[in-house]
Scaffold this motif. Structure first.
Motif, PDB file in Angstrom:
ATOM      1  N   CYS A 196       0.848  -1.186   0.000  1.00 51.06           N
ATOM      2  CA  CYS A 196       0.000   0.000   0.000  1.00 51.06           C
ATOM      3  C   CYS A 196       0.888   1.242   0.000  1.00 51.06           C
ATOM      4  O   CYS A 196       2.024   1.202   0.461  1.00 51.06           O
ATOM      5  N   CYS A 230      -0.134   4.068   1.483  1.00 53.48           N
ATOM      6  CA  CYS A 230      -0.567   5.000   2.530  1.00 53.48           C
ATOM      7  C   CYS A 230       0.569   5.255   3.525  1.00 53.48           C
ATOM      8  O   CYS A 230       1.500   4.464   3.634  1.00 53.48           O
ATOM      9  N   CYS A 240      -7.058   2.832   6.773  1.00 52.66           N
ATOM     10  CA  CYS A 240      -6.854   2.794   5.318  1.00 52.66           C
ATOM     11  C   CYS A 240      -7.727   1.678   4.744  1.00 52.66           C
ATOM     12  O   CYS A 240      -7.645   0.533   5.185  1.00 52.66           O
ATOM     13  N   PHE A 252      -7.581   0.348   1.834  1.00 53.23           N
ATOM     14  CA  PHE A 252      -6.817  -0.599   1.028  1.00 53.23           C
ATOM     15  C   PHE A 252      -6.161  -1.681   1.885  1.00 53.23           C
ATOM     16  O   PHE A 252      -6.252  -2.855   1.593  1.00 53.23           O
ATOM     17  N   CYS A 253      -5.447  -1.244   2.952  1.00 51.81           N
ATOM     18  CA  CYS A 253      -4.605  -2.220   3.655  1.00 51.81           C
ATOM     19  C   CYS A 253      -5.002  -2.410   5.106  1.00 51.81           C
ATOM     20  O   CYS A 253      -4.342  -3.146   5.830  1.00 51.81           O
TER      21      CYS A 253
END
Ligand SMILES: [Zn+2]
Length: 335
Positions: free
Chosen positions: A284, A286, A316, A318-319
């Motif tokens: 990721c 981030c 986050c 995404f992750c």
């Protein structure tokens, strides 16, 4: 790997060798079949896919669908030669209303899906999980370059169908895509499983463009009695399609079958050339700094609304990384 006629000299310099038997996971192998004017890419994914899907603990159907989107993204995005970004996303009315895969060249992948658990039905296929809506593919080459966006309708047929529609309508390149995602259950460890996936993209790119004519899809909205416009496809493309149609899902995800062996199995009669594989990583982009500056972009009222139990917590999507800030750090006044 062999010349087609004894009179023809082999002119390319790459060495001819036997296909490697060593399976390589999390990689894309570019290949070409010169005799049929075919170019393609083969993706095999193991640990990187498992890492992305396991972090979110998706229900199996959702994990499988997102896995398909990840494989499709690697097949399409890995051709980017610059330090750019390829983003695939869907927005649709099915139980999985939104999914996004973000590929950052040359090798970084992240992804997530939004779904309504109450609407998930056992055994639902990818097409019905998505429902109707659209799929968007965005190529972002940085702030100084224009963004490219391609859009294709989702009509209940899943991602392979959407990819075929996209290449037929927008790119007008004869293209076939195959994607398979599965769970590998390890003996002895109950409930232990790992996600695996594979995909194959094949395109017909003859030097003479008129050879790339394609049979059109059936005109669904044409008046009754209209005879569909039929075009005879080039023999090489007919052969290529018939070869790719023999690929089984299990071959695409088999952890013991190397990608080179699979390509050889498919194309050995015509000769297939493989290029250096491209590695893929689940990573990721981030960071605490990025989340902090995102928080500062909200107005003061929104920021103070984010304070819960004396802190601001951002996860986050995404992750699933969790970032915690004090109200002061988050820029909340009078905290
Ligand atoms: Zn993240």
């Amino acid at each position: 790997m062999t010349s087609q006629s004894p009179d023809t000299k082999i002119t390319f310099t790459s060495p001819i060798r036997a296909p490697s038997a060593v399976p390589v996971d999390d990689a894309v192998i570019p290949f070409e079949v010169d005799a049929l004017d075919l170019r393609g890419r083969l993706t095999r994914m193991g640990p990187a896919l498992d890492e992305i899907l396991t972090k979110h603990d998706y229900p199996p159907q959702v994990g499988k669908l997102l896995g398909e989107a990840i494989v499709l993204t690697t097949l399409l995005g890995s051709s980017l030669k610059f330090d750019g970004r390829f983003i695939l996303q869907t927005q649709s009315d099915g139980p999985v209303s939104f999914l996004i895969v973000d590929f950052q060249a040359p090798d970084r992948l992240r992804a997530y899906a939004r779904y309504d658990a109450k609407r998930l039905k056992p055994g639902a296929d990818s097409g019905s999980l998505l429902g109707k809506g659209h799929l968007a593919m965005t190529i972002d080459q940085g702030p100084d370059m224009s963004r490219y966006q391609g859009l294709v309708a989702l009509e209940g047929g899943g991602l392979e169908a959407a990819a075929h529609e996209y290449f037929l309508r927008s790119e007008q390149i004869p293209t076939r895509v195959r994607i398979a995602v599965g769970e590998e259950f390890r003996g002895g460890e109950r409930g232990k499983h790992r996600w695996r996936a594979g995909g194959l993209l094949m395109q017909f790119l003859p030097k003479a463009p008129e050879r790339a004519r394609q049979a059109d899809l059936h005109p669904g909205d044409a008046p009754q009695g209209t005879v569909p416009h039929t075009v005879a496809e080039d023999d090489a493309w007919v052969e290529g399609q018939s070869l790719i149609s023999t690929v089984e899902d299990i071959e695409l995800i088999d952890p013991d079958l190397s990608g080179e062996r699979l390509l050889y199995r498919l194309f050995h009669e015509r000769g297939v050339r493989v290029f250096k594989p491209l590695a893929l990583h689940a990573q990721c982009s981030c960071s605490r700094e990025a989340v902090s500056s995102m928080l500062k972009s909200f107005d003061a009222k929104d920021r103070s609304g984010m304070v819960k139990d004396g802190k601001v917590v951002v996860t986050c999507e995404f992750c699933s990384s969790v970032y915690e800030f004090t109200p002061q750090e988050a820029g909340v006044e009078n905290a």
